[in-house]
Design a protein around this motif. Structure first.
Motif, short mmCIF file in Angstrom:
data_model
loop_
_atom_site.label_atom_id
_atom_site.label_comp_id
_atom_site.label_asym_id
_atom_site.label_seq_id
_atom_site.Cartn_x
_atom_site.Cartn_y
_atom_site.Cartn_z
N ALA A 36 -9.38 14.76 -1.37
CA ALA A 36 -10.34 14.92 -0.25
C ALA A 36 -10.74 15.89 -0.65
N ARG A 80 -15.23 12.70 -0.24
CA ARG A 80 -14.91 12.07 1.07
C ARG A 80 -13.70 11.54 0.80
N PRO A 81 -13.03 11.80 2.65
CA PRO A 81 -11.62 11.30 2.65
C PRO A 81 -11.56 10.46 2.81
N ILE A 82 -10.30 9.71 1.71
CA ILE A 82 -10.31 8.34 2.25
C ILE A 82 -9.22 8.14 3.48
N ASP A 83 -9.43 7.68 4.35
CA ASP A 83 -9.56 7.24 5.86
C ASP A 83 -9.35 6.65 6.43
N GLU A 84 -9.06 6.47 7.66
CA GLU A 84 -8.86 5.27 8.70
C GLU A 84 -10.71 5.00 9.35
N ASN A 85 -11.55 6.24 9.07
CA ASN A 85 -13.25 6.07 9.81
C ASN A 85 -13.69 5.66 8.61
N ILE A 218 -5.80 -0.40 7.23
CA ILE A 218 -5.44 1.33 8.03
C ILE A 218 -3.71 0.85 8.80
N MET A 221 -2.16 2.25 5.77
CA MET A 221 -2.49 4.10 5.55
C MET A 221 -1.61 5.03 7.04
N ARG A 222 -2.04 4.49 7.89
CA ARG A 222 -1.30 5.01 8.59
C ARG A 222 0.24 5.84 8.89
N ARG A 225 1.16 7.93 5.73
CA ARG A 225 1.23 8.99 6.64
C ARG A 225 2.28 9.82 6.73
#
Length: 234
Positions: A36, A80-85, A218, A221-222, A225
């Motif tokens: 990211a 772009r960060p591949i995040d929860e958003n 999601i 992913m958590r 992490r």
């Protein structure tokens, strides 16, 4: 120093170059090989993928359109960060889009269409998630049978683009037993509603199906992490 060297990426061999530059860069982003906020320098990427700069520029524009890449004046392209958003934004669109595609399909579905869905679902059930790649192919076939004949090709193309993005991300995450059971159940419920020509019931099932899939990604992913955080703490 090139982007490959700075990020510890190997130079690509000929077999890997058979994939499109777009697919290769996207896979590097999704997998985290390009992290990211990393800068994406066109010349370095062209060197890494053994191509000219034009295919790289086109790939970055496509990735920008999909939300993987952010471009800012005087700073160029960054990941772009591949995040929860990121996942949430896609799924919020899909929970509106896929039910609409489903409603249309229920109105035009033939006995042959339903037979294809039944056969595909039978394969999915028999496979029972034993082969994730094959399951992904069958699951895509199930949904494409419903969506591909919609008159709004922009809507179908958007669904397909989101499908590819979520598929690329979810391939690297485990599927819980609970989610596996939910997928089989939701497919069955959708099929039963289609056979009953109940467009609203089918659309409601698909909305729940999409929402559940996004929530599961999601959650996984958590979990990944947290695992990485705990491993670093140890």
């Amino acid at each position: 120093m090139s982007i490959a060297a700075s990020l510890g990426l190997p130079a690509l061999g000929a077999p890997e170059r058979e994939a499109s530059v777009y697919e290769a860069i996207r896979e590097d982003i999704v997998s985290g090989r390009i992290p990211a906020n990393a800068r994406l320098i066109v010349a370095d990427l062209a060197e890494r993928h053994g191509t000219s700069t034009n295919p790289v520029r086109e790939a970055l524009q496509q990735l920008r359109g999909e939300g993987f890449v952010v471009m800012t004046p005087n700073r160029g392209a960054r990941v772009r960060p591949i995040d929860e958003n990121f996942i949430r934004d896609i799924c919020e669109i899909e929970v509106l889009l896929e039910p609409a595609l489903t409603r249309f399909f229920v109105g035009i579905a033939t006995d042959d269409d339903i037979a294809v869905l039944e056969a595909t679902q039978a394969e999915i059930v028999a496979l029972n998630f034993a082969d994730p790649v094959r399951h992904g192919q069958l699951d895509t076939q199930f949904h494409r049978t419903m969506y591909d004949r919609h008159y709004n090709r922009h809507a179908v193309d958007l669904w397909w683009k989101h499908r590819e993005i979520l598929g690329a991300i979810s391939r690297r995450l485990p599927t819980s037993l609970g989610r596996q059971a939910a997928v089989l159940r939701e497919h069955r419920e959708a099929l039963d509603a289609i056979k009953a020509h109940d467009a609203e019931a089918a659309a409601a099932v698909i909305a729940r199906h999409v929402e559940g899939s996004g929530r599961h990604i999601i959650e996984q992913m958590r979990a990944v992490r947290r695992t990485h955080h705990n491993n670093r703490a140890d």
